[in-house]
Design a protein around this motif. Structure first.
Motif, PDB file in Angstrom:
ATOM      1  N   GLU A  46     -15.047  -2.007  -1.302  1.00 54.69           N
ATOM      2  CA  GLU A  46     -13.674  -1.649  -1.676  1.00 54.69           C
ATOM      3  C   GLU A  46     -12.745  -1.657  -0.463  1.00 54.69           C
ATOM      4  O   GLU A  46     -11.557  -1.983  -0.593  1.00 54.69           O
ATOM      5  CB  GLU A  46     -13.645  -0.285  -2.361  1.00 54.69           C
TER       6      GLU A  46
ATOM      7  N   SER B 161      -9.337  -3.688  -0.034  1.00 60.74           N
ATOM      8  CA  SER B 161      -8.105  -3.010   0.390  1.00 60.74           C
ATOM      9  C   SER B 161      -7.417  -3.776   1.518  1.00 60.74           C
ATOM     10  O   SER B 161      -6.196  -3.963   1.510  1.00 60.74           O
ATOM     11  CB  SER B 161      -8.413  -1.586   0.866  1.00 60.74           C
TER      12      SER B 161
ATOM     13  N   SER C 219      -5.921  -6.944   0.275  1.00 58.10           N
ATOM     14  CA  SER C 219      -4.662  -6.667  -0.428  1.00 58.10           C
ATOM     15  C   SER C 219      -3.524  -6.391   0.549  1.00 58.10           C
ATOM     16  O   SER C 219      -2.375  -6.764   0.302  1.00 58.10           O
ATOM     17  CB  SER C 219      -4.833  -5.470  -1.368  1.00 58.10           C
TER      18      SER C 219
ATOM     19  N   GLU D 270      -1.417  -3.693  -4.308  1.00 55.93           N
ATOM     20  CA  GLU D 270      -2.758  -3.431  -4.829  1.00 55.93           C
ATOM     21  C   GLU D 270      -3.599  -2.577  -3.881  1.00 55.93           C
ATOM     22  O   GLU D 270      -4.726  -2.211  -4.208  1.00 55.93           O
ATOM     23  CB  GLU D 270      -3.482  -4.756  -5.105  1.00 55.93           C
TER      24      GLU D 270
ATOM     25  N   ASN E 125      -4.921   0.974  -5.137  1.00 54.61           N
ATOM     26  CA  ASN E 125      -6.013   0.956  -6.114  1.00 54.61           C
ATOM     27  C   ASN E 125      -7.376   0.896  -5.427  1.00 54.61           C
ATOM     28  O   ASN E 125      -8.281   1.681  -5.739  1.00 54.61           O
ATOM     29  CB  ASN E 125      -5.835  -0.228  -7.056  1.00 54.61           C
ATOM     30  N   SER E 126      -7.515  -0.030  -4.472  1.00 60.50           N
ATOM     31  CA  SER E 126      -8.799  -0.167  -3.769  1.00 60.50           C
ATOM     32  C   SER E 126      -9.050   1.005  -2.840  1.00 60.50           C
ATOM     33  O   SER E 126     -10.198   1.449  -2.684  1.00 60.50           O
ATOM     34  CB  SER E 126      -8.830  -1.486  -2.991  1.00 60.50           C
TER      35      SER E 126
ATOM     36  N   ASN F 259      -8.179   4.069  -3.308  1.00 50.54           N
ATOM     37  CA  ASN F 259      -8.672   5.173  -4.146  1.00 50.54           C
ATOM     38  C   ASN F 259     -10.157   5.028  -4.441  1.00 50.54           C
ATOM     39  O   ASN F 259     -10.895   6.025  -4.512  1.00 50.54           O
ATOM     40  CB  ASN F 259      -7.882   5.232  -5.453  1.00 50.54           C
ATOM     41  N   LYS F 260     -10.614   3.788  -4.604  1.00 49.61           N
ATOM     42  CA  LYS F 260     -12.039   3.549  -4.855  1.00 49.61           C
ATOM     43  C   LYS F 260     -12.876   3.816  -3.605  1.00 49.61           C
ATOM     44  O   LYS F 260     -13.998   4.326  -3.701  1.00 49.61           O
ATOM     45  CB  LYS F 260     -12.243   2.123  -5.365  1.00 49.61           C
TER      46      LYS F 260
ATOM     47  N   THR G 146      -3.389   3.194   4.133  1.00 48.84           N
ATOM     48  CA  THR G 146      -2.384   3.859   3.308  1.00 48.84           C
ATOM     49  C   THR G 146      -1.092   4.069   4.086  1.00 48.84           C
ATOM     50  O   THR G 146       0.011   3.804   3.585  1.00 48.84           O
ATOM     51  CB  THR G 146      -2.920   5.216   2.814  1.00 48.84           C
TER      52      THR G 146
END
Length: 213
Positions: free
Chosen positions: A130, A134, A137, A144, A147-148, A150-151, A205
């Motif tokens: 993931e 990330s 992305s 996106e 989303n990754s 968070n995983k 992030t």
């Protein structure tokens, strides 16, 4: 046209680097499953492949860094990009270090902990996968990233929970304290891979927020 060519070559190198990262996560998971089954010859094959991937990833990271500076690409995000690549490279380094040490020291894993130890490896491996998504992305579809990320955080938390469960059961087992402490070191090492992935995801992030209008 020259600028577009430079961007294309940079993207190609980044893709290759992230593919190696993802593959190292898969190889790590395979190594642990083979180690639990005491298939040490096959484990050594996985170790050698990770060694090669780590070497190639280092070369690619250096090439990307030189490329970004020499061609004056993405100047507004240059520092962020280099930090992301270096952090991701550290994840590969951690994978290589833990499996080499395991192959050399061969820690004893009680039968009762086989499944949990494999589950721990799976969670850490998924966090690496993931993370690769990330980072990809971040370069190609910044919306996106969350989303990754968070995983990554989910699998890091899952790895923490499994590691805690293993340690509780380990110290209740009827084996020597030195053996328990030896295995605890490797439980932490396997768990730490997901911690490294989370560290990079946390930085992603922040860097993503800086890029968004």
């Amino acid at each position: 046209m020259i600028f577009l060519k430079n961007i294309y070559e940079l993207e190609l190198k980044i893709d290759q680097f992230l593919n190696l990262t993802s593959e190292c996560g898969i190889l790590f998971e395979q190594f642990i499953k083979l180690f639990v089954l005491k298939k040490l010859n096959e484990c050594e094959i996985k170790v050698n492949k990770v060694r090669e991937n780590e070497r190639l990833a280092d070369e690619l990271r250096i090439q990307i860094e030189k490329y970004v500076y020499s061609h004056t690409l993405i100047p507004e995000n240059r520092g962020d990009v280099l930090a992301i690549l270096e952090g991701t490279d550290e994840v590969i380094d951690q994978i290589k270090e833990i499996i080499i040490d395991m192959l050399i020291e061969k820690p004893f894993i009680p039968d009762s902990l086989y499944d949990d130890f494999k589950d721990l490896a799976v969670s850490s491996s998924h966090s690496v996968e993931e993370l690769s998504k990330s980072v990809r992305s971040f370069f190609y579809n910044v919306h996106e990233v969350a989303n990754s990320v968070n995983k990554v955080l989910y699998f890091e938390k899952e790895a923490d929970d499994i590691a805690e469960k293993i340690k509780k059961e380990l110290y209740q087992a009827d084996i020597e304290l030195a053996v328990k402490n030896h295995l605890k070191y490797y439980v932490k090492g396997v768990e730490k891979i997901s911690d490294y992935a989370q560290d990079v995801a946390d930085r992603l992030t922040i860097y993503t927020l800086k890029r968004e209008p």
